[in-house]
Design a protein around this motif. Sequence first.
Motif, PDB file in Angstrom:
ATOM      1  N   ALA A 116       0.946  -1.348  -0.428  1.00 37.35           N
ATOM      2  CA  ALA A 116       0.139   0.417  -0.293  1.00 37.35           C
ATOM      3  C   ALA A 116       0.877   0.891  -0.122  1.00 37.35           C
ATOM      4  CB  ALA A 116      -1.001   0.413   0.797  1.00 37.35           C
ATOM      5  N   SER A 117       0.912   2.493  -0.630  1.00 39.06           N
ATOM      6  CA  SER A 117       1.015   3.846  -0.515  1.00 39.06           C
ATOM      7  C   SER A 117       0.872   4.376  -0.038  1.00 39.06           C
ATOM      8  CB  SER A 117       1.018   3.734  -2.107  1.00 39.06           C
ATOM      9  OG  SER A 117       2.184   4.696  -1.933  1.00 39.06           O
ATOM     10  N   ASN A 118       1.040   5.858   0.622  1.00 37.47           N
ATOM     11  CA  ASN A 118       0.500   6.605   1.104  1.00 37.47           C
ATOM     12  C   ASN A 118       0.469   7.494   0.493  1.00 37.47           C
ATOM     13  OD1 ASN A 118      -0.646   8.159   3.683  1.00 37.47           O
ATOM     14  ND2 ASN A 118       1.226   9.269   3.797  1.00 37.47           N
ATOM     15  N   THR A 119       0.881   7.818  -1.007  1.00 35.74           N
ATOM     16  CA  THR A 119       1.329   8.862  -1.691  1.00 35.74           C
ATOM     17  C   THR A 119      -0.295   9.655  -1.896  1.00 35.74           C
ATOM     18  OG1 THR A 119       1.180   9.392  -4.096  1.00 35.74           O
ATOM     19  CG2 THR A 119       0.143   7.307  -4.269  1.00 35.74           C
ATOM     20  N   SER A 120       0.337  11.457  -1.763  1.00 37.98           N
ATOM     21  CA  SER A 120      -0.748  12.172  -2.283  1.00 37.98           C
ATOM     22  C   SER A 120      -1.693  12.243  -2.988  1.00 37.98           C
ATOM     23  CB  SER A 120      -0.596  13.366  -0.931  1.00 37.98           C
ATOM     24  OG  SER A 120       0.592  13.409  -1.595  1.00 37.98           O
ATOM     25  N   SER A 121      -1.010  11.625  -4.463  1.00 34.74           N
ATOM     26  CA  SER A 121      -1.054  12.139  -5.272  1.00 34.74           C
ATOM     27  C   SER A 121      -0.902  11.697  -6.766  1.00 34.74           C
ATOM     28  CB  SER A 121      -0.403  13.562  -5.757  1.00 34.74           C
ATOM     29  OG  SER A 121       1.148  13.801  -5.892  1.00 34.74           O
ATOM     30  N   LEU A 122       0.370  10.276  -6.610  1.00 29.70           N
ATOM     31  CA  LEU A 122       0.903   9.827  -7.896  1.00 29.70           C
ATOM     32  C   LEU A 122       0.081   8.280  -8.156  1.00 29.70           C
ATOM     33  CD1 LEU A 122       4.674   9.987  -6.323  1.00 29.70           C
ATOM     34  CD2 LEU A 122       3.199  11.110  -7.850  1.00 29.70           C
ATOM     35  N   SER A 123       0.067   8.169  -9.482  1.00 28.54           N
ATOM     36  CA  SER A 123      -0.369   7.273  -9.815  1.00 28.54           C
ATOM     37  C   SER A 123      -0.220   6.049  -9.544  1.00 28.54           C
ATOM     38  CB  SER A 123      -0.082   6.934 -11.302  1.00 28.54           C
ATOM     39  OG  SER A 123      -0.836   6.251 -11.702  1.00 28.54           O
TER      40      SER A 123
END
Length: 288
Positions: A116-123
């Motif tokens: 899981a990624s906590n990215t805030s905007s990336l694809s």
Amino acid sequence: MTDTPQRIAVVGGGTMGRGIAQAALTAGREVVLCDVSEAVLDKARETIDGGLRRLVDKGRLEADAAEAALARLSVTTRMADLADATVIVEAAPESPELKEGIFRELDTVAPEAILASNTSSLSLTRLAEVTGRPERVVGMHFFNPVPVMPLVEVIRARQTADKVVETVEALARDLGKTPVRIGDSPGFAVNRILIPMINEAAFVVEEGVATAEAVDEAMRLGANHPIGPLALADMIGVDVVVAIMEVLQQGLDEAKYRPCPLLRRLVDEGHLGRKSGRGFYEYPPKGR
């Protein structure tokens, strides 16, 4: 009913990683926190300990439960130590190259884990593609401060399996959060709406329409926001705001997502907000 993971790994010992780890520890999970820096891990343990103590002081956690929670935390600089985690949450800085490199390594060292990624905007679809099991890649976007904010945006990559989405939603609920499913689009939902508002607030200051203090007071009193957009930019990190605007501009190809030059100047000067001690406002060591 979906079984929820009991052993969770978090990659990245910064603000978000520490917050995610604390939330999981408080919910009774075992957590291994990984970062390349021993100093960052030491700071993370200290910060988590402080966060748990504050919960005790507020009567929201028993002292023995706080001690037990901290005892469930282990830290490491070796990605290989994450091999037996059920879910690994990546909370590294918002760099596509950095995150893709982490996902490639995790794909090797923890072949069975949900990534899981906590990215805030990336694809997420792009992140999933760098692994050999894209169906087990998903977004879990927590919000800062993690122990307080109730939302988790659950972002489904094009390849994500239904079971994986259900598992991380159940995990979010067990951590005391409310999961909301969001499509894989630049900025997802919250940041696609929120960050351009912050950007516009910066334009209002740059154009001399109002001071930062006036903008924030007006939005608190006129829009019933608990915190003004520029104070929020300082909390998020001005550099993060610029990075998300760039993702929106590139991904959606719209001129309206051009980052405000004032934001870029603050970043160039090292005025990143609370984490650097100065952004739109100044932050002495013990508070604003």
